[in-house]
Each structure stands twice: as structure tokens, then as C-alpha cells.
Design a protein around this motif. Structure first.
Motif, short mmCIF file in Angstrom:
data_model
loop_
_atom_site.label_atom_id
_atom_site.label_comp_id
_atom_site.label_asym_id
_atom_site.label_seq_id
_atom_site.Cartn_x
_atom_site.Cartn_y
_atom_site.Cartn_z
N GLU A 190 0.83 -1.20 0.00
CA GLU A 190 0.00 0.00 0.00
C GLU A 190 0.87 1.26 0.00
O GLU A 190 0.70 2.15 -0.84
N GLN A 191 1.79 1.33 0.95
CA GLN A 191 2.62 2.52 1.07
C GLN A 191 3.47 2.72 -0.17
O GLN A 191 3.61 3.84 -0.68
N ARG A 192 4.04 1.63 -0.68
CA ARG A 192 4.90 1.73 -1.86
C ARG A 192 4.13 2.25 -3.06
O ARG A 192 4.65 3.07 -3.83
N MET A 193 2.89 1.83 -3.24
CA MET A 193 2.11 2.28 -4.39
C MET A 193 1.63 3.71 -4.27
O MET A 193 1.49 4.41 -5.28
N LEU A 194 1.36 4.14 -3.05
CA LEU A 194 0.76 5.47 -2.87
C LEU A 194 1.77 6.56 -2.57
O LEU A 194 1.44 7.75 -2.65
N MET B 39 -6.91 1.23 -0.66
CA MET B 39 -5.83 0.46 -1.27
C MET B 39 -5.68 -0.90 -0.60
O MET B 39 -5.48 -1.92 -1.27
N THR B 40 -5.79 -0.94 0.71
CA THR B 40 -5.72 -2.22 1.41
C THR B 40 -6.86 -3.13 0.95
O THR B 40 -6.65 -4.33 0.70
N ALA B 41 -8.05 -2.58 0.83
CA ALA B 41 -9.19 -3.38 0.38
C ALA B 41 -8.96 -3.91 -1.02
O ALA B 41 -9.24 -5.09 -1.31
N ALA B 42 -8.43 -3.07 -1.91
CA ALA B 42 -8.19 -3.51 -3.29
C ALA B 42 -7.14 -4.62 -3.34
O ALA B 42 -7.28 -5.59 -4.10
N LEU B 43 -6.10 -4.48 -2.55
CA LEU B 43 -5.05 -5.51 -2.52
C LEU B 43 -5.52 -6.78 -1.82
O LEU B 43 -4.96 -7.86 -2.06
N ASN B 44 -6.53 -6.67 -0.99
CA ASN B 44 -7.06 -7.87 -0.34
C ASN B 44 -7.68 -8.85 -1.34
O ASN B 44 -7.84 -10.02 -1.03
N TRP B 45 -8.02 -8.38 -2.53
CA TRP B 45 -8.46 -9.31 -3.58
C TRP B 45 -7.35 -10.30 -3.89
O TRP B 45 -7.61 -11.47 -4.18
N TYR B 46 -6.09 -9.85 -3.85
CA TYR B 46 -4.94 -10.74 -4.08
C TYR B 46 -4.63 -11.55 -2.82
O TYR B 46 -4.27 -12.73 -2.91
#
Length: 276
Positions: free
Chosen positions: A158-162, A195-202
Motif C-alpha cells: 500500500e505505502q509503496r504504491m501510494l 488500497m488495502t481493500a483492493a489488494l485484499n483481492w490478491y
């Protein structure tokens, strides 16, 4: 004219864009990562003008009203359940389903598990999950292409992407998407928890069980410059569809087909729907 909707479901309230008459043939369009319903702006607008009732929701984690904590809440069962719950709320016993990227993955699973609910499926970029799994195991090229999936499960993603106004997130689009659209995607995923929610798909892991072949009429659209999905899984997808099947290969377009080639995508979709 594109409308903004709220779709209440047992999981929460989904935000959506929509166009077309309420009595029009229903089409549900699902976006992928790291985007939003606006991926489908052009398609929703044109479908609505053609008399369809087109609805594109911000999916689980992207809609603020459906952003539960914990990766376990982003499994494929929950995502498919959202599709059916939204269709039920919209009063659609049967509908056409369109998906890109993760939205296509949800589309494949919905078509495999609930064929009675779909008139047709259009999957964009993402191949049938069984074809993709086989390619990751047996094709060196696809194995390398899919390495990002493991990387994005890391806790610091999350932090790296944002950081730096979403610099890393912006690079994902490889300058193939309009800057104004990318700005919108970054802004949405910069919301608290988004962002955490979106990455939780993975992070939710693979769907349980083996996915069946798809029996509903299906169009699969794959682009030759897709960095995520190579030709092995793309060409194998036809072996996982038992119903009427159309494979459309798009030359010289990246993974971001609905944005980068919006008019072409819309024309392909209209042609597919017109014969179903």
C-alpha cells in the motif's frame, strides 16, 4: 445520460454508474485493479444510448459502503455473491455480464457457478482461471508475468504504491490510459482503507474448489501487448468454454483495453450482445 446509483445489498451499499432505460436489456460491467466503475464510462454511455440498461458498480473495497476489514472478506465466493446480490436488487433475474481484469475473473466464476443467471459473458484480458492456472504451472513466460501477484500480497505494498502521489501506482498503467483517468483512479484508491481493500483481492488467495467449464455464450477479448497475460492461457481459454465462443485478439493494445481502445471495445461488445 450517465446516472449515479447506490445499490443496497446485504454486504453494504455499492456505488455505480448507469445509463439507459430501466426496461432495457440489463448489462452489468465489472472493473478490475487498480481502477473503478469509470473504466466503463464509454461503454455505459453508448450501451444506454442503444437502449440497454447498463450498470457499472465500484466493486467490493472500491465502494466506501462495502469495504470490510480482513482479506478473508474478499474471497471469490464473496465477490460472486456481490454480483448476484446487485442483480437481485436491480430486479434482474437474467443479465449480460462484462468484466475486465479482476472483474473478468469474477465473471468467469459467476458464469461457471450460476449459468442460469447469465444471458452472456464478456471477459476482457483475464483468461479462464483454469487456463491461467495451467499456464502459470507449465509456461515459463506466464509464470514470470504472474510474479507480481505474490509481490502485491506483501504488507508494505500500500505505502509503496501510494508514496509520492501514487507514483508506483501510476506506472502500472504504462502511460496507456488518459492522465485524467489515472488521476481519478489514484484519488479513489487514496481514500482511507481503499488500497488495502483492493489488494485484499490478491491476499484472499485462490478460490476454493475447481472451476467448471463455462456453458453460457462467451466472448473473450485479449490484447497482444498485455503484460499480465500471455498467449498460452489466452489460446487455451477456448477449451474451457462449452457454449458458443468467440475469441477476439486485439493487436498493439496493452492490458487496459476498455480505456486504451474504448471505441473498439464498445463495438465488440455491441456486436456480441446483438447476437445473443
Amino acid at each position: 445520460m450517465v446516472e449515479h446509483l447506490n445499490i443496497p445489498t446485504p454486504a453494504g451499499i455499492f456505488d455505480a454508474i448507469a445509463a439507459g432505460p430501466e426496461t432495457g436489456r440489463p448489462v452489468l460491467l465489472l472493473h478490475g485493479f487498480p481502477q473503478s466503475s469509470s473504466t466503463w464510462d464509454h461503454q455505459v454511455d453508448v450501451l444506454g444510448a442503444q437502449g440497454y440498461r447498463a450498470v457499472a458498480p465500484d466493486q467490493r473495497g472500491y465502494s466506501p459502503g462495502v469495504r470490510p476489514d480482513g482479506a478473508a472478506n474478499y474471497g471469490m465466493g464473496e465477490l460472486v455473491g456481490d454480483v448476484l446480490a446487485m442483480a437481485d436488487e436491480l430486479g434482474w433475474p437474467v443479465f449480460d455480464l462484462v468484466g475486465h481484469d479482476w472483474g473478468a475473473a469474477v465473471g468467469w466464476w459467476t458464469a461457471a457457478d450460476h449459468p442460469d443467471r447469465l444471458r452472456s459473458l464478456t471477459a476482457v484480458s483475464t483468461p479462464h482461471p483454469a487456463a491461467l492456472s495451467a499456464a502459470i504451472r507449465t509456461d515459463e513466460d506466464q509464470h514470470a508475468r504472474s510474479a507480481y501477484m505474490s509481490e502485491w500480497r506483501n504488507s508494505n505494498t500500500e505505502q509503496r504504491m501510494l508514496d509520492n502521489e501514487g507514483e508506483a501506482l501510476r506506472r502500472i498503467f504504462d502511460w496507456k490510459v488518459l492522465p485524467s483517468k489515472v488521476d481519478e483512479y489514484v484519488r479513489r484508491l487514496s481514500e482511507p482503507g481503499a488500497m488495502t481493500a483492493a489488494l485484499n483481492w490478491y491476499r484472499a488467495g485462490r478460490a476454493g474448489g475447481r472451476i467448471d467449464k463455462v456453458s453460457v455464450p462467451t466472448m473473450y477479448v485479449w490484447s497482444t501487448e498485455d503484460a499480465a497475460f500471455g498467449s498460452a492461457a489466452a489460446f487455451d481459454t477456448e477449451n474451457w468454454v462449452t457454449g458458443p465462443y468467440h475469441f477476439q485478439m486485439v493487436e498493439d493494445v496493452s492490458h487496459w483495453i476498455p480505456d486504451e481502445a474504448s471505441e473498439l471495445m464498445t463495438s465488440l461488445l455491441l456486436a456480441h450482445l446483438s447476437v445473443r
